[in-house]
Scaffold this motif. Structure first.
Motif, short mmCIF file in Angstrom:
data_model
loop_
_atom_site.label_atom_id
_atom_site.label_comp_id
_atom_site.label_asym_id
_atom_site.label_seq_id
_atom_site.Cartn_x
_atom_site.Cartn_y
_atom_site.Cartn_z
N ASP A 13 0.81 -1.18 0.02
CA ASP A 13 0.01 -0.05 0.15
C ASP A 13 0.88 1.42 -0.02
O ASP A 13 0.73 2.23 -0.72
CB ASP A 13 -1.12 -0.01 1.01
N THR B 204 0.58 5.27 8.43
CA THR B 204 0.28 3.94 8.62
C THR B 204 0.24 3.43 10.00
O THR B 204 -0.49 2.83 10.71
CB THR B 204 0.93 3.01 7.69
N ARG C 257 -6.97 2.60 14.89
CA ARG C 257 -7.62 1.44 14.58
C ARG C 257 -7.69 0.62 16.11
O ARG C 257 -8.87 0.13 16.13
CB ARG C 257 -7.43 0.60 13.37
N ARG D 230 -6.27 -5.36 9.32
CA ARG D 230 -6.49 -4.31 8.49
C ARG D 230 -7.69 -4.47 7.55
O ARG D 230 -8.56 -3.50 7.55
CB ARG D 230 -5.31 -4.22 7.36
N VAL E 192 -11.33 -2.48 7.96
CA VAL E 192 -12.02 -1.87 6.84
C VAL E 192 -13.59 -2.46 6.63
O VAL E 192 -14.35 -1.70 6.42
CB VAL E 192 -11.32 -1.79 5.61
N VAL F 191 -16.23 4.56 1.68
CA VAL F 191 -14.90 4.43 1.33
C VAL F 191 -13.98 5.57 1.75
O VAL F 191 -12.81 5.21 2.26
CB VAL F 191 -14.57 3.89 -0.16
N VAL G 3 -13.09 5.99 5.24
CA VAL G 3 -12.20 4.92 5.83
C VAL G 3 -10.90 5.18 5.36
O VAL G 3 -9.81 4.95 5.92
CB VAL G 3 -12.72 3.42 5.47
N ALA G 4 -10.70 5.55 4.11
CA ALA G 4 -9.55 5.99 3.59
C ALA G 4 -8.81 6.87 4.27
O ALA G 4 -7.49 6.85 4.60
CB ALA G 4 -9.51 6.51 2.22
N ILE H 291 -7.56 5.54 7.70
CA ILE H 291 -6.34 4.55 7.77
C ILE H 291 -5.22 5.22 6.86
O ILE H 291 -4.14 4.76 6.56
CB ILE H 291 -6.70 3.30 7.17
N ALA I 154 -8.01 2.23 -0.39
CA ALA I 154 -9.14 1.66 0.41
C ALA I 154 -10.13 0.90 0.00
O ALA I 154 -10.66 -0.27 0.28
CB ALA I 154 -9.83 2.90 1.29
N SER I 155 -10.47 1.25 -1.44
CA SER I 155 -11.47 0.32 -2.23
C SER I 155 -10.77 -1.04 -2.43
O SER I 155 -11.59 -2.06 -2.22
CB SER I 155 -11.82 1.18 -3.44
#
Length: 195
Positions: A62, A99, A106, A145, A149, A160, A163-164, A167, A174-175
């Motif tokens: 990522d 991250t 999270r 992870r 999500v 999305v 959430v993106a 994180i 994220a998608s």
């Protein structure tokens, strides 16, 4: 970070800076082959470095993807840096820090949600007890992870994009992560329900 290597094993020697400068000039002209060559040349070592720093291949992928995409956007319009490798290392390092911060966030959210026994909102009441147990077990077996999500999208109803942001990845990343999470859940549920 403690114990982090600055060069992944097998990363090889740094490409010559002049080659990168020529490729970045091609990128500014819209040369797709220049972009492919930059990706081929730099993605493996950025991915290896980030995966080592984060101790996660998935998060390393990522970070590397996001770093190279940011490079594409930035240097399609801005002049080339003195050292592309130094730029990439700095950009990837910033994403690694983001991250790690997102992991902490999270974890804190998961701890707050731990007392909530609901699995899927109102839909959970339509499930048979063995189906609820299978869903709970599948969630426990998913990579952290992906689980995060999936829960934020399905249970908490976030978009999305939201959430993106949580994180610290692009909406596209994220998608893709949500797609992998759903596939993992289907696979786990299939094997658990068949057992």
């Amino acid at each position: 970070m403690h114990g982090t290597r600055t060069e992944p094993a097998g990363g090889g020697p740094a490409p010559r800076s002049a080659d990168d400068t020529a490729l970045l000039a091609g990128l500014r002209r819209g040369d797709g082959q220049a972009w492919e060559e930059l990706w081929r040349r730099h993605y493996p070592w950025v991915r290896g470095w980030a995966a080592s720093a984060l101790r996660s291949d998935e998060e390393g992928e990522d970070v590397a993807s996001e770093t190279l995409l940011r490079t594409l956007v930035r240097f399609s319009v801005h002049p080339a840096p003195d050292s592309l490798r130094a730029y990439l290392r700095t950009a990837a390092g910033n994403l690694v820090v983001d991250t790690v911060r997102a992991r902490v966030q999270r974890r804190e959210i998961a701890e707050r949600q731990a007392g909530d026994a609901r699995i899927g909102g109102d839909e959970a009441s339509d499930l048979l007890p063995e189906e609820r147990r299978a869903v709970a077990r599948a969630l426990r077996e998913m990579p952290e992870r992906q689980r995060y999500v999936l829960v934020r999208l399905v249970v908490d109803g976030l978009s999305v994009a939201e959430v993106a942001e949580e994180i610290a990845v692009s909406p596209n990343a994220a998608s893709q992560l949500a797609f992998r999470a759903r596939a993992t859940m289907r696979r786990l549920l299939g094997s658990l329900m068949a057992a």
